[in-house]
Scaffold this motif. Structure first.
Motif, short mmCIF file in Angstrom:
data_model
loop_
_atom_site.label_atom_id
_atom_site.label_comp_id
_atom_site.label_asym_id
_atom_site.label_seq_id
_atom_site.Cartn_x
_atom_site.Cartn_y
_atom_site.Cartn_z
N LEU A 121 0.84 -1.20 0.00
CA LEU A 121 0.00 0.00 0.00
C LEU A 121 0.87 1.25 0.00
CD1 LEU A 121 -2.75 -1.12 2.50
CD2 LEU A 121 -3.08 -0.57 0.10
N GLY A 122 0.35 2.32 -0.59
CA GLY A 122 1.08 3.59 -0.58
C GLY A 122 2.33 3.55 -1.40
N GLY A 123 2.32 2.84 -2.53
CA GLY A 123 3.49 2.81 -3.40
C GLY A 123 4.37 1.62 -3.12
N THR A 143 -4.14 13.63 -11.23
CA THR A 143 -4.13 13.84 -9.78
C THR A 143 -5.12 12.88 -9.11
OG1 THR A 143 -4.09 16.14 -10.47
CG2 THR A 143 -3.91 15.71 -8.13
N ASP A 144 -6.30 12.72 -9.72
CA ASP A 144 -7.28 11.76 -9.18
C ASP A 144 -6.71 10.34 -9.19
OD1 ASP A 144 -8.89 13.92 -8.99
OD2 ASP A 144 -10.21 13.39 -10.65
N VAL A 199 -2.06 14.47 -2.06
CA VAL A 199 -1.16 13.91 -3.07
C VAL A 199 0.07 14.81 -3.27
CG1 VAL A 199 -0.91 13.44 -5.54
CG2 VAL A 199 -2.87 12.55 -4.31
N LEU A 204 -3.61 9.52 -9.07
CA LEU A 204 -2.59 9.44 -8.03
C LEU A 204 -3.22 9.14 -6.68
CD1 LEU A 204 -0.11 12.34 -8.74
CD2 LEU A 204 0.46 9.96 -8.30
N ALA A 205 -4.34 9.83 -6.41
CA ALA A 205 -5.03 9.62 -5.14
C ALA A 205 -5.51 8.18 -5.04
CB ALA A 205 -6.21 10.57 -5.03
N ILE A 206 -6.10 7.68 -6.14
CA ILE A 206 -6.60 6.30 -6.13
C ILE A 206 -5.47 5.30 -5.96
CG2 ILE A 206 -7.60 4.51 -7.61
CD1 ILE A 206 -9.60 6.43 -8.56
N SER A 207 -4.37 5.52 -6.69
CA SER A 207 -3.31 4.51 -6.63
C SER A 207 -2.57 4.52 -5.30
CB SER A 207 -2.34 4.64 -7.80
OG SER A 207 -1.82 5.92 -7.87
N SER A 208 -2.69 5.64 -4.54
CA SER A 208 -2.04 5.62 -3.22
C SER A 208 -2.83 4.80 -2.22
CB SER A 208 -1.87 7.03 -2.67
OG SER A 208 -1.73 7.95 -3.69
N LEU A 222 -11.86 -0.55 -9.68
CA LEU A 222 -12.16 0.83 -9.32
C LEU A 222 -12.44 1.69 -10.55
CD1 LEU A 222 -9.77 1.82 -6.42
CD2 LEU A 222 -12.26 1.97 -6.47
N PHE A 266 -12.03 14.70 -3.88
CA PHE A 266 -10.82 14.69 -4.70
C PHE A 266 -10.07 16.01 -4.63
CE2 PHE A 266 -12.26 10.81 -7.06
CZ PHE A 266 -11.15 10.07 -6.73
N PHE A 300 -15.19 4.49 -11.54
CA PHE A 300 -14.58 5.81 -11.37
C PHE A 300 -15.30 6.90 -12.14
CE2 PHE A 300 -11.27 8.94 -12.57
CZ PHE A 300 -10.98 9.40 -11.31
N LEU A 342 2.35 14.31 -0.45
CA LEU A 342 3.13 13.07 -0.57
C LEU A 342 4.24 13.21 -1.60
CD1 LEU A 342 0.41 10.27 -0.39
CD2 LEU A 342 2.00 11.00 1.37
N VAL A 398 -8.13 15.49 -1.50
CA VAL A 398 -7.10 14.47 -1.67
C VAL A 398 -5.96 14.99 -2.55
CG1 VAL A 398 -6.63 12.21 -2.68
CG2 VAL A 398 -8.57 12.50 -1.18
N ILE A 405 -7.25 -1.81 -9.67
CA ILE A 405 -7.50 -0.63 -10.50
C ILE A 405 -8.63 -0.89 -11.50
CG2 ILE A 405 -6.51 0.92 -12.23
CD1 ILE A 405 -5.61 1.55 -9.42
#
Lengths: 186, 180
Positions: free
Chosen positions: A20-22, B46-47, A120, B49-53, A96, A113, A100, A123, A116, A93
């Motif tokens: 998770l998180g990369g 950007t969206d 982002v 990026l948020a999803i993939s995090s 989702l 978003f 999306f 981060l 978020v 993905i």
């Protein structure tokens, strides 16, 4: 557990699920699964693979998985490890992405978003700060950083061209560095 | 259609070959794609990026899958994802065969020493560009600054920043403070 195509795939699928998180957490995950639990490789080997993986192009988690998989079962192992580590990401993905496009129309989601987006960018800057510690170590790296940042901000150059520019800088530096060392011994 | 698949493959293969420094290093390339093709917009990036995090897997793979899927469905996703990891497969195979030579060679050492700051520079540039193109307003900038300053004191999980900023976004949105 025996090292078969399927067991390698299963192990890396589990690691992929937990990424998770990369991909940055792949090292501790591999350490616990492959070194501590299964004892397939040693801690030293793992760290070496990781270090080389970070200096190769591409996704670090994928590079590390391929390296480790190769060590376990040659090419067969590399394929099993790579498939295992990317499949959870792929499936998540796809699931989702299908919803999306519908959900982004709601105000609630738009507001979320917007928020978020700030997270982002935060981060991104934290990742830069983290990379900075490992990458900016001497005058040469400062020079490379500065010239690349200026090229990226002020020109329309594609990132690939900037990377090639950095490779050329590295070679020039190597030549210069060699000369200096030779002069020392003259 | 075939032309689109080839283009997708070429663009993501290119990322696999030229992105140094991990998942986030793919972002400058995706930013570049967003501007050149109409596959996805910078806002969608950007969206994404948020999803993939908040989903499992390396960010780079998430991005490739998402971009491929939004362009041309599951086949597009499979093409983009394979394309981004194929160079890894080739490079790692070659490198693991010449491992001993690789580490002591002065040229290789210097190139690696130069690629790392270059990757860091590319990511910084994207951060700065996003800062100017996202519709953050003053209130967003204040939140961003607060996050960055807070991170000096204590390191939080990526999920923390995303979760808190999502809640802030929703609250401010319903209070009509962000103008969307």
């Amino acid at each position: 557990m025996d090292k078969t195509f399927f067991s390698v795939f299963k192990t890396f699928f589990k690691i992929g699920l937990l990424l998770l998180g990369g991909g940055y957490v792949i090292l501790p995950l591999l350490q616990s699964e492959l070194v501590d639990k299964k004892k397939w490789i040693t801690s030293d080997e793992l760290v070496q693979y990781y270090a080389i993986s970070t200096s190769l192009p591409g996704i670090i988690a994928a590079n590390t998985a391929i390296f480790t998989g190769r060590k376990l079962l040659k090419t067969k192992g590399a394929i099993a490890a790579l498939l295992g580590v990317i499949l959870p990401a792929f499936i998540a993905i796809i699931l989702l992405a299908s919803i999306f496009n519908e959900i982004v129309r709601y105000n609630f989601v738009k507001y979320m978003f917007w928020g978020v987006g700030i997270g982002v960018i935060t981060l991104l800057f934290l990742a830069v700060a983290e990379m900075w510690k490992k990458c900016i170590v001497d005058k040469f790296s400062v020079a490379v950083y500065t010239s690349c940042v200026l090229l990226a901000l002020l020109t329309d150059m594609s990132p690939a061209i900037i990377v090639i520019f950095a490779v050329v800088l590295g070679i020039v530096h190597a030549v210069f560095f060699n000369k200096k060392q030779e002069q020392k011994y003259d | 259609m075939i032309r689109l698949y080839l283009l997708l493959f070429a663009q993501f293969f290119n990322i696999g070959v030229f992105s140094f420094g991990g998942g986030y290093a793919t972002i400058p390339f995706l930013y570049d794609i967003a501007q050149k093709y109409n596959w996805f917009t910078v806002k969608q990036l950007t969206d994404m990026l948020a999803i993939s995090s908040i989903t499992p897997g390396p960010v780079g793979v998430n991005m490739a899958t998402f971009a491929g899927f939004s362009t041309s469905g599951i086949l597009g996703a499979a093409i983009a994802t394979s394309a981004i990891v194929l160079p890894s497969f080739i490079f790692v195979t070659i490198v693991s065969k010449i491992l001993d030579k690789f580490e002591s060679n002065i040229y290789v050492k210097n190139i690696v020493a130069s690629l790392k700051p270059a990757g860091c520079a590319l990511l910084s540039a994207v951060g700065i560009k996003l800062l100017f193109t996202s519709n953050l307003h003053l209130i967003g900038l204040i939140i961003l600054a607060t996050f960055v300053i807070a991170s000096f004191k204590k390191k939080f999980d990526p999920l923390f920043y995303l979760g808190v900023s999502a809640i802030i976004g929703i609250s401010l949105g319903y209070l009509n403070l962000i103008g969307i």
